[in-house]
Design a protein around this motif. Sequence first.
Motif, PDB file in Angstrom:
ATOM      1  N   ALA A 170      45.861  45.696  42.254  1.00 29.48           N
ATOM      2  CA  ALA A 170      45.702  45.045  40.403  1.00 29.48           C
ATOM      3  C   ALA A 170      44.429  45.684  39.415  1.00 29.48           C
ATOM      4  N   ALA A 171      43.244  45.049  40.618  1.00 32.88           N
ATOM      5  CA  ALA A 171      42.290  46.561  39.453  1.00 32.88           C
ATOM      6  C   ALA A 171      42.480  48.077  39.571  1.00 32.88           C
ATOM      7  N   GLY A 172      43.393  48.468  39.894  1.00 31.89           N
ATOM      8  CA  GLY A 172      44.178  49.724  39.169  1.00 31.89           C
ATOM      9  C   GLY A 172      44.801  49.174  38.644  1.00 31.89           C
ATOM     10  N   ARG A 173      45.477  48.339  38.024  1.00 29.21           N
ATOM     11  CA  ARG A 173      46.110  48.280  36.780  1.00 29.21           C
ATOM     12  C   ARG A 173      45.735  47.735  35.850  1.00 29.21           C
ATOM     13  N   GLY A 174      43.848  47.176  35.511  1.00 27.29           N
ATOM     14  CA  GLY A 174      43.483  46.869  34.687  1.00 27.29           C
ATOM     15  C   GLY A 174      43.349  45.048  34.390  1.00 27.29           C
ATOM     16  N   ALA A 175      43.386  44.585  35.718  1.00 28.29           N
ATOM     17  CA  ALA A 175      43.503  43.513  36.230  1.00 28.29           C
ATOM     18  C   ALA A 175      41.680  42.513  35.937  1.00 28.29           C
ATOM     19  N   GLU A 176      41.268  42.128  35.695  1.00 24.16           N
ATOM     20  CA  GLU A 176      40.090  41.839  35.617  1.00 24.16           C
ATOM     21  C   GLU A 176      39.043  41.194  36.977  1.00 24.16           C
ATOM     22  N   LEU A 177      40.612  39.361  36.986  1.00 21.36           N
ATOM     23  CA  LEU A 177      40.364  38.182  37.540  1.00 21.36           C
ATOM     24  C   LEU A 177      41.550  38.779  38.426  1.00 21.36           C
ATOM     25  N   GLY A 178      41.124  38.210  40.377  1.00 24.98           N
ATOM     26  CA  GLY A 178      42.039  37.591  41.255  1.00 24.98           C
ATOM     27  C   GLY A 178      42.067  36.308  41.786  1.00 24.98           C
ATOM     28  N   ILE A 179      42.761  35.936  41.576  1.00 23.71           N
ATOM     29  CA  ILE A 179      43.459  34.059  41.989  1.00 23.71           C
ATOM     30  C   ILE A 179      43.937  34.688  43.088  1.00 23.71           C
TER      31      ILE A 179
END
Length: 273
Positions: free
Chosen positions: A122-131
């Motif tokens: 997710a971080a690699g795709r640019g996501a800032e938050l994990g839910i």
Amino acid sequence: MRIEFGGGELFDELRPLWEALFDHHVSVGAAGLATIPREQSWPLRAAHYERIFAGHPWAGVWLARGDDASGSGADRPIGYALAFETELDFRAATVLETLSLLPEARGTGAGSELMRLVFEEAAGRGAELGIIDVMGGNDRAKALYLRSGHLPYSETWMRSTPPAQEPGAGRVTFLDGSLVKLAARSGFDLEFLPGPDDTWVSPDRLALLTPVEAESAWTIRELELLFAALQSSGLWTILVEIPVPPRAAPLREALAAAGFRLALERLVRQLAG
């Protein structure tokens, strides 16, 4: 253990893993709410996954495989994670929708590894938050998520009360637009969710209420008038999403007094940029 990444082509292998999670939820009390028969759960969960893959820009499955208990070396599924892309507070986010392991795989580190892979991708795709959403009373899972850096974000309280009489018998049914306006006058945004739920007893549609001002003071009578209108329209499973304590204390107390249970706790973490 090896972990395979894919999409809908892996769904057929997920049923026993989902049913293991269903059994675990029942064993920890299912948040004090009535559950459906086990054999009905997977078809509803699979339909939920189909909606996720159809309705979000990105979704994926991580399937963990390992040796079975016989030691035969069979490469069988022992756990999985399913996640999808969304947005929270105007920030790119990834929801870990499901994290499930067979009982014998719990405590081996497999769950932590699946979670790491989900949020690393997710971080690699640019996501800032994990839910992550965890069922109320599932303390072991919540502890794992807190240790991984997640923090409490919101609570979803739920009441599910099937009607004592046949739908429409002596009842006033409100149109969706009228219910939305009634909810707004009571200080809530109203959203309609597809059902039935894959764990709890519920109708074909559910009502989700979100307070416009979480610190407002509601009386039980005010809330029950809104709940009665929803129930008379066939929406007898009602969810209310509120901020975590200490915020929304009066509403939390009113919901508890009205027979709601803490069904889900949302946890959120900042992902490395």
